[in-house]
Motif scaffolding. Sequence first.
Motif, PDB file in Angstrom:
ATOM      1  N   ALA A   1       1.084  -1.318   0.233  1.00 42.82           N
ATOM      2  CA  ALA A   1       0.310   0.263   0.385  1.00 42.82           C
ATOM      3  C   ALA A   1       0.483   0.898   0.117  1.00 42.82           C
ATOM      4  N   ILE A   2       2.307   0.926   0.832  1.00 42.13           N
ATOM      5  CA  ILE A   2       2.626   1.997   0.424  1.00 42.13           C
ATOM      6  C   ILE A   2       3.814   2.841  -0.635  1.00 42.13           C
ATOM      7  N   GLY A   3       3.777   1.499  -1.131  1.00 44.85           N
ATOM      8  CA  GLY A   3       4.316   1.573  -2.370  1.00 44.85           C
ATOM      9  C   GLY A   3       3.495   2.129  -3.466  1.00 44.85           C
ATOM     10  N   ALA A   4       2.476   1.706  -3.835  1.00 43.99           N
ATOM     11  CA  ALA A   4       1.264   1.851  -4.655  1.00 43.99           C
ATOM     12  C   ALA A   4       1.047   3.426  -4.524  1.00 43.99           C
ATOM     13  N   MET A   5       0.512   3.796  -2.923  1.00 38.48           N
ATOM     14  CA  MET A   5       0.735   5.658  -2.829  1.00 38.48           C
ATOM     15  C   MET A   5       2.080   6.229  -3.330  1.00 38.48           C
ATOM     16  N   PHE A   6       3.134   5.640  -3.049  1.00 40.11           N
ATOM     17  CA  PHE A   6       4.658   6.429  -3.639  1.00 40.11           C
ATOM     18  C   PHE A   6       4.192   6.376  -5.027  1.00 40.11           C
ATOM     19  N   SER A   7       3.722   4.935  -5.437  1.00 35.32           N
ATOM     20  CA  SER A   7       4.474   5.414  -6.646  1.00 35.32           C
ATOM     21  C   SER A   7       3.625   6.559  -7.559  1.00 35.32           C
TER      22      SER A   7
END
Length: 132
Positions: A86-92
Amino acid sequence: MDNFMTHIVSITILLFLLITFLQSGVDKITDWKGNLSWLKDHFSATFLGNIVPLLLGTILIIEIITAIFCIVGIYHLIADNHTGFAIGAMFSACITLLMLLFGQRVAKDYQGALTITCYFIVAIFGLSIVHS
């Protein structure tokens, strides 16, 4: 169900970003020529004008990766309370939107930049929520 309720805000934002980037990516795939033509014209007077196909392909790949991260992030929030994807998705999503914002600013499309800013606010809020 407890994990769903614990992460309901993050999940809702991930769904918003999933719809945004998946639709955008699918549109680029299904109407490559139309998008390319519009963007070549949009950036014709800028230093980006000669590399529009490369930039369009790059954005397409990053949008699809972001959409996949959103799907996996939702799954892991619900299934095992894991926030990494989820963090990766938001950052991406934030990075993708910053790239799009850069392009709009270079093209001096300030209304387009303002629209991207609205999406960025949602994405950065989501990153803040899921990271805390």
